[in-house]
Motif scaffolding. Structure first.
Motif, PDB file in Angstrom:
ATOM      1  N   ILE A   1       0.840  -1.199   0.000  1.00  0.00           N
ATOM      2  CA  ILE A   1       0.000   0.000   0.000  1.00  0.00           C
ATOM      3  C   ILE A   1       0.873   1.246   0.000  1.00  0.00           C
ATOM      4  CG2 ILE A   1      -1.609   1.367   1.398  1.00  0.00           C
ATOM      5  CD1 ILE A   1      -2.879  -1.335   2.252  1.00  0.00           C
ATOM      6  N   THR A   2       1.887   1.247   0.835  1.00  0.00           N
ATOM      7  CA  THR A   2       2.792   2.394   0.912  1.00  0.00           C
ATOM      8  C   THR A   2       3.499   2.608  -0.419  1.00  0.00           C
ATOM      9  OG1 THR A   2       3.124   1.947   3.266  1.00  0.00           O
ATOM     10  CG2 THR A   2       4.713   3.411   2.201  1.00  0.00           C
ATOM     11  N   MET A   3       3.999   1.533  -1.013  1.00  0.00           N
ATOM     12  CA  MET A   3       4.713   1.648  -2.282  1.00  0.00           C
ATOM     13  C   MET A   3       3.768   2.060  -3.394  1.00  0.00           C
ATOM     14  SD  MET A   3       7.755   1.558  -3.352  1.00  0.00           S
ATOM     15  CE  MET A   3       7.993   2.352  -4.933  1.00  0.00           C
ATOM     16  N   LYS A   4       2.535   1.546  -3.396  1.00  0.00           N
ATOM     17  CA  LYS A   4       1.543   1.944  -4.401  1.00  0.00           C
ATOM     18  C   LYS A   4       1.274   3.436  -4.314  1.00  0.00           C
ATOM     19  CE  LYS A   4      -1.931   1.174  -7.392  1.00  0.00           C
ATOM     20  NZ  LYS A   4      -2.485   2.476  -7.643  1.00  0.00           N
ATOM     21  N   CYS A   5       1.233   3.965  -3.104  1.00  0.00           N
ATOM     22  CA  CYS A   5       1.044   5.408  -2.927  1.00  0.00           C
ATOM     23  C   CYS A   5       2.227   6.181  -3.501  1.00  0.00           C
ATOM     24  CB  CYS A   5       0.845   5.749  -1.449  1.00  0.00           C
ATOM     25  SG  CYS A   5      -0.718   5.145  -0.782  1.00  0.00           S
ATOM     26  N   VAL A   6       3.433   5.676  -3.268  1.00  0.00           N
ATOM     27  CA  VAL A   6       4.626   6.336  -3.823  1.00  0.00           C
ATOM     28  C   VAL A   6       4.564   6.294  -5.343  1.00  0.00           C
ATOM     29  CG1 VAL A   6       7.158   6.278  -3.981  1.00  0.00           C
ATOM     30  CG2 VAL A   6       6.040   5.856  -1.781  1.00  0.00           C
ATOM     31  N   TRP A   7       4.225   5.130  -5.919  1.00  0.00           N
ATOM     32  CA  TRP A   7       4.113   5.032  -7.377  1.00  0.00           C
ATOM     33  C   TRP A   7       3.057   5.991  -7.902  1.00  0.00           C
ATOM     34  CZ3 TRP A   7       4.271  -0.865  -6.614  1.00  0.00           C
ATOM     35  CH2 TRP A   7       5.567  -1.355  -6.792  1.00  0.00           C
ATOM     36  N   ASP A   8       1.927   6.087  -7.213  1.00  0.00           N
ATOM     37  CA  ASP A   8       0.857   6.981  -7.657  1.00  0.00           C
ATOM     38  C   ASP A   8       1.280   8.450  -7.602  1.00  0.00           C
ATOM     39  OD1 ASP A   8      -0.755   4.782  -8.084  1.00  0.00           O
ATOM     40  OD2 ASP A   8      -2.039   5.120  -6.330  1.00  0.00           O
ATOM     41  N   ILE A   9       2.034   8.809  -6.586  1.00  0.00           N
ATOM     42  CA  ILE A   9       2.492  10.192  -6.432  1.00  0.00           C
ATOM     43  C   ILE A   9       3.659  10.484  -7.374  1.00  0.00           C
ATOM     44  CG2 ILE A   9       3.535  11.859  -4.839  1.00  0.00           C
ATOM     45  CD1 ILE A   9       1.982  10.313  -2.586  1.00  0.00           C
ATOM     46  N   GLY A  10       4.574   9.548  -7.478  1.00  0.00           N
ATOM     47  CA  GLY A  10       5.758   9.714  -8.320  1.00  0.00           C
ATOM     48  C   GLY A  10       6.966  10.151  -7.512  1.00  0.00           C
ATOM     49  N   ASP A  11       8.080  10.303  -8.212  1.00  0.00           N
ATOM     50  CA  ASP A  11       9.315  10.732  -7.553  1.00  0.00           C
ATOM     51  C   ASP A  11       9.089  12.042  -6.810  1.00  0.00           C
ATOM     52  OD1 ASP A  11      11.029   8.640  -8.182  1.00  0.00           O
ATOM     53  OD2 ASP A  11      11.684   9.540 -10.057  1.00  0.00           O
TER      54      ASP A  11
ATOM     55  N   GLN B   1       4.466   8.179  11.980  1.00  0.00           N
ATOM     56  CA  GLN B   1       5.486   7.203  12.398  1.00  0.00           C
ATOM     57  C   GLN B   1       5.266   5.847  11.727  1.00  0.00           C
ATOM     58  OE1 GLN B   1       8.298   7.805  14.178  1.00  0.00           O
ATOM     59  NE2 GLN B   1       8.828   5.740  13.565  1.00  0.00           N
ATOM     60  N   THR B   2       4.015   5.460  11.550  1.00  0.00           N
ATOM     61  CA  THR B   2       3.694   4.184  10.896  1.00  0.00           C
ATOM     62  C   THR B   2       4.169   4.201   9.446  1.00  0.00           C
ATOM     63  OG1 THR B   2       1.750   3.962  12.310  1.00  0.00           O
ATOM     64  CG2 THR B   2       1.795   2.612  10.312  1.00  0.00           C
ATOM     65  N   VAL B   3       3.825   5.251   8.725  1.00  0.00           N
ATOM     66  CA  VAL B   3       4.225   5.358   7.320  1.00  0.00           C
ATOM     67  C   VAL B   3       5.740   5.463   7.215  1.00  0.00           C
ATOM     68  CG1 VAL B   3       3.989   6.701   5.189  1.00  0.00           C
ATOM     69  CG2 VAL B   3       2.012   6.381   6.691  1.00  0.00           C
ATOM     70  N   SER B   4       6.350   6.181   8.123  1.00  0.00           N
ATOM     71  CA  SER B   4       7.806   6.308   8.140  1.00  0.00           C
ATOM     72  C   SER B   4       8.476   4.941   8.313  1.00  0.00           C
ATOM     73  CB  SER B   4       8.223   7.256   9.263  1.00  0.00           C
ATOM     74  OG  SER B   4       9.616   7.405   9.278  1.00  0.00           O
ATOM     75  N   THR B   5       7.890   4.101   9.155  1.00  0.00           N
ATOM     76  CA  THR B   5       8.421   2.747   9.354  1.00  0.00           C
ATOM     77  C   THR B   5       8.346   1.949   8.059  1.00  0.00           C
ATOM     78  OG1 THR B   5       7.827   2.730  11.692  1.00  0.00           O
ATOM     79  CG2 THR B   5       8.104   0.581  10.628  1.00  0.00           C
ATOM     80  N   PHE B   6       7.197   2.001   7.367  1.00  0.00           N
ATOM     81  CA  PHE B   6       7.055   1.275   6.100  1.00  0.00           C
ATOM     82  C   PHE B   6       8.004   1.822   5.045  1.00  0.00           C
ATOM     83  CE2 PHE B   6       2.464   0.594   7.575  1.00  0.00           C
ATOM     84  CZ  PHE B   6       2.793  -0.590   8.222  1.00  0.00           C
ATOM     85  N   LEU B   7       8.174   3.126   5.001  1.00  0.00           N
ATOM     86  CA  LEU B   7       9.104   3.726   4.039  1.00  0.00           C
ATOM     87  C   LEU B   7      10.535   3.281   4.316  1.00  0.00           C
ATOM     88  CD1 LEU B   7       7.529   7.266   3.778  1.00  0.00           C
ATOM     89  CD2 LEU B   7       7.760   5.623   1.898  1.00  0.00           C
ATOM     90  N   GLY B   8      10.898   3.205   5.588  1.00  0.00           N
ATOM     91  CA  GLY B   8      12.231   2.718   5.948  1.00  0.00           C
ATOM     92  C   GLY B   8      12.462   1.299   5.452  1.00  0.00           C
ATOM     93  N   LYS B   9      11.441   0.464   5.560  1.00  0.00           N
ATOM     94  CA  LYS B   9      11.560  -0.908   5.066  1.00  0.00           C
ATOM     95  C   LYS B   9      11.691  -0.926   3.546  1.00  0.00           C
ATOM     96  CE  LYS B   9       9.200  -2.980   8.967  1.00  0.00           C
ATOM     97  NZ  LYS B   9       8.105  -3.833   9.448  1.00  0.00           N
TER      98      LYS B   9
END
Length: 126
Positions: A12-22, A44-52
């Motif tokens: 979900i986190t990565m899909k959001c990044v792909w949807d937003i873009g660089d 903090q939750t999203v930051s944890t997923f982004l770190g992974k």
């Protein structure tokens, strides 16, 4: 490079990044995940997923001023094609025939969707 598997929350986190873009920022990623996927994630939750995702090589983090941004390292198409290939190998014992029959099964898609899929496959023939 072979992408590492993602957990559902990482997807979900990565899909959001792909949807937003660089250049995606934490706040925008969090807002999109919460709005689009019905999450109630805190920064903090999203930051944890982004770190992974950084550790798995999907994104890199960089700083510009006081904010951190994320740059995509593995594009969505590359990840999805690898996941499809993995599914065919694991679930269908590397049988494209079995995989395609599942795609065309009436339990998978509606008649209209199956017709569209058949058309797409016919058009893609070399």
């Amino acid at each position: 490079m072979r992408a590492k598997p993602l957990t559902e929350s990482e997807k979900i986190t990565m899909k959001c990044v792909w949807d937003i873009g660089d250049g995606a920022r934490l706040s925008r990623i969090m807002t999109l995940a919460n709005d689009k996927y019905g999450k109630e994630w805190k920064p903090q939750t999203v930051s944890t997923f982004l770190g992974k995702l950084v550790r798995k090589g999907f994104v890199e983090q960089y700083r510009d001023g006081r904010y951190f941004y994320y740059r995509i390292l593995i594009d969505k198409h590359t990840y999805r094609t690898q996941m499809i290939r993995d599914d065919v190998e694991f679930w269908d014992d590397d049988s494209l025939e079995m995989y395609c029959s599942e795609l065309l099964d009436k339990k998978t898609f509606t008649a209209k969707e199956r017709k569209q899929l058949k058309s797409i496959i016919a058009d893609a023939k070399d």
